[in-house]
Design an enzyme around this catalytic site. Structure first.
Site, PDB file in Angstrom:
ATOM      1  N   LYS B  76       0.863  -1.183   0.000  1.00 49.24           N
ATOM      2  CA  LYS B  76       0.000   0.000   0.000  1.00 49.24           C
ATOM      3  C   LYS B  76       0.903   1.238   0.000  1.00 49.24           C
ATOM      4  O   LYS B  76       1.904   1.270   0.737  1.00 49.24           O
ATOM      5  CB  LYS B  76      -0.914  -0.013   1.223  1.00 49.24           C
ATOM      6  CG  LYS B  76      -1.939   1.141   1.236  1.00 49.24           C
ATOM      7  CD  LYS B  76      -2.946   1.014   2.379  1.00 49.24           C
ATOM      8  CE  LYS B  76      -3.940   2.177   2.398  1.00 49.24           C
ATOM      9  NZ  LYS B  76      -4.940   2.070   3.475  1.00 49.24           N
ATOM     10  N   SER B 152      -9.934   2.456   2.449  1.00 49.30           N
ATOM     11  CA  SER B 152      -8.959   3.129   1.624  1.00 49.30           C
ATOM     12  C   SER B 152      -7.968   2.195   0.927  1.00 49.30           C
ATOM     13  O   SER B 152      -7.325   2.618  -0.031  1.00 49.30           O
ATOM     14  CB  SER B 152      -8.160   4.112   2.487  1.00 49.30           C
ATOM     15  OG  SER B 152      -7.403   3.424   3.458  1.00 49.30           O
ATOM     16  N   SER B 176     -10.572   0.189   6.619  1.00 50.63           N
ATOM     17  CA  SER B 176      -9.875   0.308   5.331  1.00 50.63           C
ATOM     18  C   SER B 176      -9.197  -0.954   4.827  1.00 50.63           C
ATOM     19  O   SER B 176      -8.730  -0.982   3.685  1.00 50.63           O
ATOM     20  CB  SER B 176      -8.834   1.430   5.407  1.00 50.63           C
ATOM     21  OG  SER B 176      -9.468   2.680   5.326  1.00 50.63           O
TER      22      SER B 176
END
Lengths: 483, 486
Positions: B76, B152, B176
């Site tokens: 990420k 997210s 997320s």
């Protein structure tokens, strides 16, 4: 109308003498090239986190113990949010609602001589926080340079109660605090480098009425500036009030060049710092064990030591106070006593405050850099005390120690043959010789001229190359002349 | 190989059926082919990836390989990785090359020898539930490219679902990891707060942020979590506990496990298709020998409002460092310092980030702090107490991960409150600091995956993973894959 009463409280930032910063491993050494002592944490790179330096906490604990304050079992780091280019995170990590140290007291003596008095100033709190970096406005062609070497340097902010009633009291407090933080080894006290700086909150009012509105003078980095700034501010506030004006709460700066203070910002444009507990740091917990461990490493405090010098060593209050001005002086003095013996404590005090202090002064040296070690001086004092040498010869030996002409007083006395003559037979021989060789002086003395006696003593001492015991010379000479 | 489990990949590498370089090449080619239609990756650097793969091959050759050495992973873009552009999905960090490694990167890449395939897309500064707030563009859900992958960690989920990476890291502040795992038919775990180091993980809301894994199965997640978790002295909120093997009880039977169903999670507000898939999963758990008990989380309905005070408050302060002074975006023209700040931040941050900075600044302001921030902290305490009480009666809490399946791009973008409600079941877990896991438990009538959430007591990650694993041994939802070009 009653005269104006002046009310002063100080906020002092003492830079803590840790090797590394409060929340990163970067060095705190002063004077490095810009931005060479800024780690990713100090630069506030994305993703970095603060880790509390235990050494800084121990400094705060030491301070709390030294001023008789409460060291909080639990204190909390908070973020003080504001934007400034030399504040890399956009917030300063400080302590707000729960500081590490609460309460405490500083004892100070104000004034000198007959007018001297003792005063106790209460402390509100002391809390840990990080310093910001520096903005450099010169040499950048209209731009501002940022040096983050200082960012993250640990500070202890010490807040007093508004207990001081004159600029002199404020300065005496600052001096006492300065001496204390150096004594307990938590701050080097270097004011030029900014290691110890004060903000003064000043207001005036008529006794019996509520306190006046205060103005805060920022960043005073010498005792002289502190005194001048407060004195100017007091005059300005009184004049303003007497002219029918009002004091507005403000932050002011002192300009040492003009000796005046001027407002930097007023209450209206004060920041809202949006304090909240820093979620990156757990509450700081200090248990009994940690407290005890630090307590054991705390040196005997100046106040206690001063009293012990009076009661244990029989020094005068003045001598005791002078010898406890710094930890180094007190330690040096006690080391001389350790060698010379308790009975010679007063003599040691005289030597340390007299010949040694004068010589150090002349060479611009601190006591820690003295070429004559405490043990060496103690050895010399012992020889003066036991009459091996006279005080006058003692000074000669001291000089020899200073220049490194010998390792110890005994060695110097031995090598230079300075041992005092106390053998009555030997002195008697000298006296007889002098009387025989100076009939004129003898006659004058016997005619009642006291001065002639001194001349004869001088002759004996000269013959003895200064080494004859003066008391014995006096006694024998008197006795012989009376015969 | 593209859809193989990590265990299978490890065996293939160990038996030299494939090299790490070949494996990386396989995924890099697939990324090159499929990423343009998904936008899951922000940064790919083939040279770096292949260099890491060669190092891994050397380790394997020297017999120094661990369970994950040579296996590719997508990172990420919230984790700083030395030499890699690390954007956090923001224009603010569009050109920021991280000069240091996050602890997670050190552990997974340097220590375990995993091979980074690149940095995956995310909502800007992890603020969002749809991946639509990314400066680098929305990510498309591999199951239906007109729909969001969740957020997210949307890039992480889309990458794994599309077979662009076998596994990915994620972070979870209010859901997320779990919500995108649910919307993409994957398994995702957010461990107990303090389990995975936050050092080098760009902060959104420090007291809620927690790193974790998105993979295809509980078994894969357990392997990666074991390598990324552990005490880190660089993170003061990291828990000082011995390292754990989260795979240790994967194969233990579920008989006797008490699964709690919070009544508050089974009321209106949840799509019917989602609810029927959850009901079916509950029935499956009964078959597996679990005991179902009713529990209550009476303050759960307060979690969204409390979260949207606490998270923006922390974010408003955390994001102050992005000021254009030292790194990151600086407006090209400005008259003075204030204007430099204002323009740099106005141009560098997107709308959702600005909204949260404004909310956060407001709730921390003098005169509002007690009414908002302190009140929200009190609610947080109540929510944590609810869970403590519930775990007196059960071992694991079960419910939906998200009230809906993947929604259409743009559907909720104009309505922040609707968007915030997509995390209604996940947020309480972050407020309490508990571990949570989402796994796929079926599909809705449109063929979109439904996520089942399992919540454990503190440090119950291994049990959560075992509970998920048992279900995945009995069902094959987690093996379904979207119909993408091969």
């Amino acid at each position: 109308m009653k005269p104006w009463e002046i009310v002063i409280g100080l906020e002092t930032h003492a830079q803590l003498a840790t090797v590394s910063k409060i929340f990163s491993g970067a060095s705190t050494a002063f004077g490095a090239a810009p931005n060479t002592q800024a780690s990713p944490v100090d630069l506030a790179l994305p993703g970095v986190l603060p880790v509390l330096n235990k050494g800084a906490v121990e400094c705060a604990i030491k301070f709390g113990l030294a001023v008789g304050a409460t060291v909080a079992e639990k204190s909390v780091f908070a973020r003080k949010n504001y934007f400034y280019p030399d504040l890399p995170k956009g917030y300063q990590i400080s302590q707000f609602e729960l500081p590490v140290v609460e309460g405490g007291q500083i004892v100070l003596s104000v004034g000198q001589g007959d007018k001297a008095y003792e005063k106790r100033v209460n402390l509100t709190r002391a809390h840990l926080e990080e310093d910001a970096g520096k903005s450099l406005h010169e040499d950048f062609h209209g731009k501002t340079g940022i040096d983050l070497n200082r960012a993250g340097t640990p500070l202890l902010e010490i807040v007093s109660e508004p207990d001081m009633r004159s600029a002199d009291e404020a300065v005496a407090y600052a001096r006492a605090l300065h001496a204390l933080v150096r004594w307990i080894g938590i701050c080097d006290g270097n004011m030029q480098e900014g290691s110890f700086r004060c903000d003064a909150n000043v207001s005036v009012h008529r006794p019996g009425t509520p306190f006046g509105t205060r103005r805060e003078i920022k960043n005073l980095n010498s005792f002289r500036n502190l005194k001048e700034a407060i004195e100017y501010e007091i005059r300005w506030q009184i004049e303003t009030l007497e002219d029918g004006g009002r004091i507005e709460q403000a932050t002011v700066l002192f300009d040492p060049a003009t000796g005046e203070t001027r407002a930097m910002r007023t209450k209206e444009d004060a920041h809202d710092y949006r304090y909240f507990p820093d979620p990156d740091l757990l509450p700081l917990k200090i248990d009994r064990t940690w407290l005890d461990r630090v307590c054991k490493r705390l040196p005997e405090l100046p106040e206690a030591r001063r009293q012990r010098f009076v009661t244990d060593l029989g020094l005068s209050a003045y001598d005791a106070a002078t010898l406890t001005a710094t930890l180094e002086t007190a330690d040096y003095f006690e080391a001389t006593v350790a060698v010379a013996g308790k009975a010679s404590a007063k003599l040691c005090a005289n030597w340390v405050m007299g010949d040694l202090a004068a010589r150090l002064n002349r060479e611009n040296l601190g006591i820690a850099q003295s070429p004559v070690a405490a043990a060496q001086l103690g050895g010399l004092i012992a020889r003066v005390a036991d009459n091996t040498v006279s005080n006058a010869i003692g000074k000669k030996v001291f000089e020899a120690l200073w220049t490194g002409a010998g390792q110890s007083a005994d060695a110097i006395i031995e090598a230079q043959g300075l041992k005092q003559i106390t053998d009555t037979g030997a002195i008697e021989k000298l006296v007889d010789d002098v009387i025989a060789a100076n009939p004129a002086n003898v006659a004058e003395y016997q005619a009642g001229k006291e001065k002639a006696f001194n001349a004869l003593v001088g002759q004996v001492m000269k013959a003895a190359r200064g080494k004859a015991n003066p008391q014995q010379v006096n006694a024998l000479l008197k006795q012989k002349l009376a015969e | 190989m593209i859809r193989a489990s990590l265990k299978t990949l490890r065996a293939a590498l160990a038996e030299k059926k494939i090299s790490s370089v070949e494996l990386a090449r396989l995924f890099l080619d697939r990324i090159a082919r499929l990423n343009p239609e998904l936008n899951a990756f922000i940064t790919v650097d083939e040279d770096k990836t292949l260099a890491a793969a060669r190092t891994a091959d050397a380790r394997i050759g020297a017999g120094e390989a661990g369970a994950l050495t040579g296996i590719p992973i997508a990172q990420k873009d919230i984790f700083c990785a030395k030499g890699w552009r690390t954007t956090c999905g923001s224009r603010m960090l569009e050109n920021f090359i991280a000069p240091y490694d996050a602890t997670v990167v050190t552990k997974l890449e340097q220590d375990a020898g995993m091979v980074s395939l690149g940095k995956v897309n995310m909502d800007e500064f992890a603020m969002g539930s749809s991946n639509e707030t990314s400066y680098f563009g929305a990510v498309n859900n591999p199951w239906d490219k007109t729909r969001v992958p969740g957020g997210s960690s949307g890039g992480s989920a889309a990458a794994v679902a599309a077979g662009l990476a076998p596994v990915a890291t994620g972070t979870d502040t209010g859901g997320s990891i779990r919500q995108p795992a649910a919307l993409c038919g994957l398994t995702g775990i957010k461990p107990t707060y303090g389990t995975v180091s936050r050092y080098g993980m760009i902060a959104f809301a420090s007291s809620l942020d927690q790193g974790g894994v998105i993979g295809r199965s509980a078994e894969d997640c357990a392997l990666v979590l074991s390598a990324m978790a552990g005490f880190d002295e660089k993170d003061s909120t990291s828990l000082e506990r011995p390292p754990e093997n989260y795979s240790r009880c994967l194969d233990e039977p579920l008989a006797g496990l008490r699964i709690g169903l919070p009544q508050e999670f089974f009321k209106e507000g949840c799509a019917a298709d989602v609810m029927s898939a959850i009901e079916a999963a509950i029935a499956e758990y009964k078959n597996l020998g679990a005991e179902i008990v009713a529990v209550s989380l009476p303050n759960a309905h307060l979690s969204v409002p409390a979260y949207y005070v606490i998270a923006p408050a922390e974010a408003s302060s955390n994001l102050s460092r992005f000021d254009g002074v030292r790194y990151g975006y600086r407006a090209p023209e400005y008259a003075d310092l204030t204007e430099m700040y204002e323009k740099s931040r106005a141009q560098g941050f997107g709308a959702e980030v600005k909204r949260r900075i404004l909310i956060g600044t407001y709730v921390l302001s003098h005169g509002y702090y007690d009414a908002y921030y302190l009140q929200a902290q009190r609610i947080r305490r109540l929510i944590a107490d609810d869970f403590t009480a519930a775990f007196q009666q059960c071992d694991v809490i079960l419910g939906p991960t998200s009230p809906t399946t993947a929604f259409r791009q743009g559907e909720k973008a104009a309505d922040p409150v609707q968007m915030y409600l997509s995390d209604i079941y996940t947020i309480a877990v972050n407020l309490a600091g508990l571990p949570g896991l989402s796994l796929s438990c079926g599909f809705d009538h449109q063929g979109l995956p439904v996520g089942l959430q399992l919540i454990g007591n503190y440090f119950a990650e291994a049990r959560l993973l075992a509970t998920a694993h048992a279900y995945q041994q009995a069902t094959d939802w987690h093996l379904r894959r979207p119909a993408l070009a091969a």
